[in-house]
Design a protein around this motif. Structure first.
Motif, PDB file in Angstrom:
ATOM      1  N   VAL A 287       0.824  -1.214   0.000  1.00 40.47           N
ATOM      2  CA  VAL A 287       0.000   0.000   0.000  1.00 40.47           C
ATOM      3  C   VAL A 287       0.858   1.263   0.000  1.00 40.47           C
ATOM      4  O   VAL A 287       0.472   2.283  -0.582  1.00 40.47           O
ATOM      5  CB  VAL A 287      -0.945  -0.003   1.220  1.00 40.47           C
ATOM      6  CG1 VAL A 287      -1.739   1.302   1.312  1.00 40.47           C
ATOM      7  CG2 VAL A 287      -1.906  -1.184   1.150  1.00 40.47           C
TER       8      VAL A 287
ATOM      9  N   PHE B 272      -8.147  -1.984  -1.135  1.00 42.86           N
ATOM     10  CA  PHE B 272      -7.155  -2.607  -0.253  1.00 42.86           C
ATOM     11  C   PHE B 272      -6.801  -4.004  -0.727  1.00 42.86           C
ATOM     12  O   PHE B 272      -5.625  -4.342  -0.876  1.00 42.86           O
ATOM     13  CB  PHE B 272      -7.701  -2.646   1.179  1.00 42.86           C
ATOM     14  CG  PHE B 272      -6.759  -3.291   2.159  1.00 42.86           C
ATOM     15  CD1 PHE B 272      -5.667  -2.588   2.652  1.00 42.86           C
ATOM     16  CD2 PHE B 272      -6.951  -4.601   2.581  1.00 42.86           C
ATOM     17  CE1 PHE B 272      -4.784  -3.184   3.556  1.00 42.86           C
ATOM     18  CE2 PHE B 272      -6.076  -5.206   3.485  1.00 42.86           C
ATOM     19  CZ  PHE B 272      -4.994  -4.495   3.965  1.00 42.86           C
TER      20      PHE B 272
ATOM     21  N   THR C 262      -6.900  -1.157   7.580  1.00 44.59           N
ATOM     22  CA  THR C 262      -7.955  -0.368   6.939  1.00 44.59           C
ATOM     23  C   THR C 262      -8.592   0.615   7.921  1.00 44.59           C
ATOM     24  O   THR C 262      -9.122   1.647   7.499  1.00 44.59           O
ATOM     25  CB  THR C 262      -9.019  -1.278   6.300  1.00 44.59           C
ATOM     26  OG1 THR C 262      -9.439  -2.287   7.235  1.00 44.59           O
ATOM     27  CG2 THR C 262      -8.466  -1.949   5.056  1.00 44.59           C
TER      28      THR C 262
ATOM     29  N   LEU D  60      -6.396   3.600   7.374  1.00 45.95           N
ATOM     30  CA  LEU D  60      -6.697   4.242   6.090  1.00 45.95           C
ATOM     31  C   LEU D  60      -8.027   4.988   6.151  1.00 45.95           C
ATOM     32  O   LEU D  60      -8.166   6.104   5.634  1.00 45.95           O
ATOM     33  CB  LEU D  60      -6.736   3.194   4.972  1.00 45.95           C
ATOM     34  CG  LEU D  60      -5.437   2.412   4.721  1.00 45.95           C
ATOM     35  CD1 LEU D  60      -5.663   1.383   3.612  1.00 45.95           C
ATOM     36  CD2 LEU D  60      -4.287   3.341   4.358  1.00 45.95           C
TER      37      LEU D  60
ATOM     38  N   ASP E  39     -14.285  -5.578   1.233  1.00 40.03           N
ATOM     39  CA  ASP E  39     -13.122  -4.769   0.880  1.00 40.03           C
ATOM     40  C   ASP E  39     -13.265  -3.389   1.503  1.00 40.03           C
ATOM     41  O   ASP E  39     -14.320  -3.028   2.032  1.00 40.03           O
ATOM     42  CB  ASP E  39     -13.017  -4.661  -0.648  1.00 40.03           C
ATOM     43  CG  ASP E  39     -11.641  -4.240  -1.136  1.00 40.03           C
ATOM     44  OD1 ASP E  39     -10.736  -4.028  -0.306  1.00 40.03           O
ATOM     45  OD2 ASP E  39     -11.472  -4.108  -2.365  1.00 40.03           O
TER      46      ASP E  39
END
Length: 237
Positions: free
Chosen positions: A34, A47, A83, A86, A130
């Motif tokens: 990433v 992701f 995540t 993020l 996701d």
């Protein structure tokens, strides 16, 4: 534009330390996939498209994960912390969230050095759930992420300064006691509302306030680990 550090190893009740080490290993394997990714205007970040399947043959180790309505152990468990990071950075930007799965109504772990409001996390499952973000602006964005001995560290960068500043906060946050509807046993639940304010940098005025999420979750740990007051019942509106 925005940066955040996410503590990797937390005190989570009776969680086995090796599961936290497994999570740390999995995060370190995923980070290079990433780090540095650019999201140009019109592009969508995914992701799982970048990280791919996290099997043991690639070095991923068992960690904690959510399975249905309870905590479980699985290879690659704990990648939702990635995540989560993020998502938290994205909430402070003009990027559009197009796929985000919230953990079910469970508060699985007691707070430990919590820096962000409860309920702003994510749920991901390989090839099923996701985390995706689309760039609907005329700017280019970039995620920078790395893992060190203590933290998963992240930065969200852009080629232009944003005219707006975003602030995420919580309201109406409390714990309360309630009867389990199946067994009538006493339980503790956690409630809060997540808010997002958009402020014009030039004028300093708040131009938009959103209410992305309201949480009402079962606390799945010993109530003695809750530092805040536990109300005898849910307050009436």
């Amino acid at each position: 534009m925005y940066s955040h550090n996410s503590l990797i190893r937390r005190r989570l009740g009776n969680t086995h330390p090796e599961l936290q080490e497994g999570k740390a290993r999995s995060l370190s394997l995923a980070a290079p996939h990433v780090d540095g990714v650019v999201i140009a205007p019109g592009e969508t970040f995914s992701f799982w498209r970048l990280v791919g399947e996290p099997p043991q043959r690639k070095g991923y180790l068992p960690g904690l994960m959510i399975e249905g309505d309870h905590a479980a152990v699985g290879v690659g468990g704990g990648l939702c912390q990635f995540t989560n990071l993020l998502h938290w950075m994205t909430l402070h930007s003009s990027l559009t969230i197009v796929e985000h799965h919230h953990h079910s109504g469970l508060d699985l772990f007691p707070d430990f050095q919590r820096q962000i409001p409860f309920g702003t996390g994510t749920s991901i499952v390989w090839n099923f759930l996701d985390y995706r973000v689309r760039n609907d602006t005329d700017q280019t964005f970039q995620f920078r992420v790395r893992v060190d001995d203590e933290y998963l560290r992240g930065e969200l960068c852009s080629d232009q300064a944003l005219p707006m500043k975003y602030h995420i906060r919580e309201e109406d946050a409390y714990f309360y006691r309630a009867a389990d509807p199946r067994t009538a046993a006493s339980t503790v639940r956690r409630h809060n509302v997540v808010m997002r304010d958009t402020r014009d940098k030039r004028t300093g005025n708040i131009v938009k306030t959103e209410r992305p999420l309201e949480n009402d979750a079962l606390a799945c740990y010993d109530p003695d680990m809750i530092r805040d007051e536990i109300l005898p019942e849910k307050p009436s509106v």
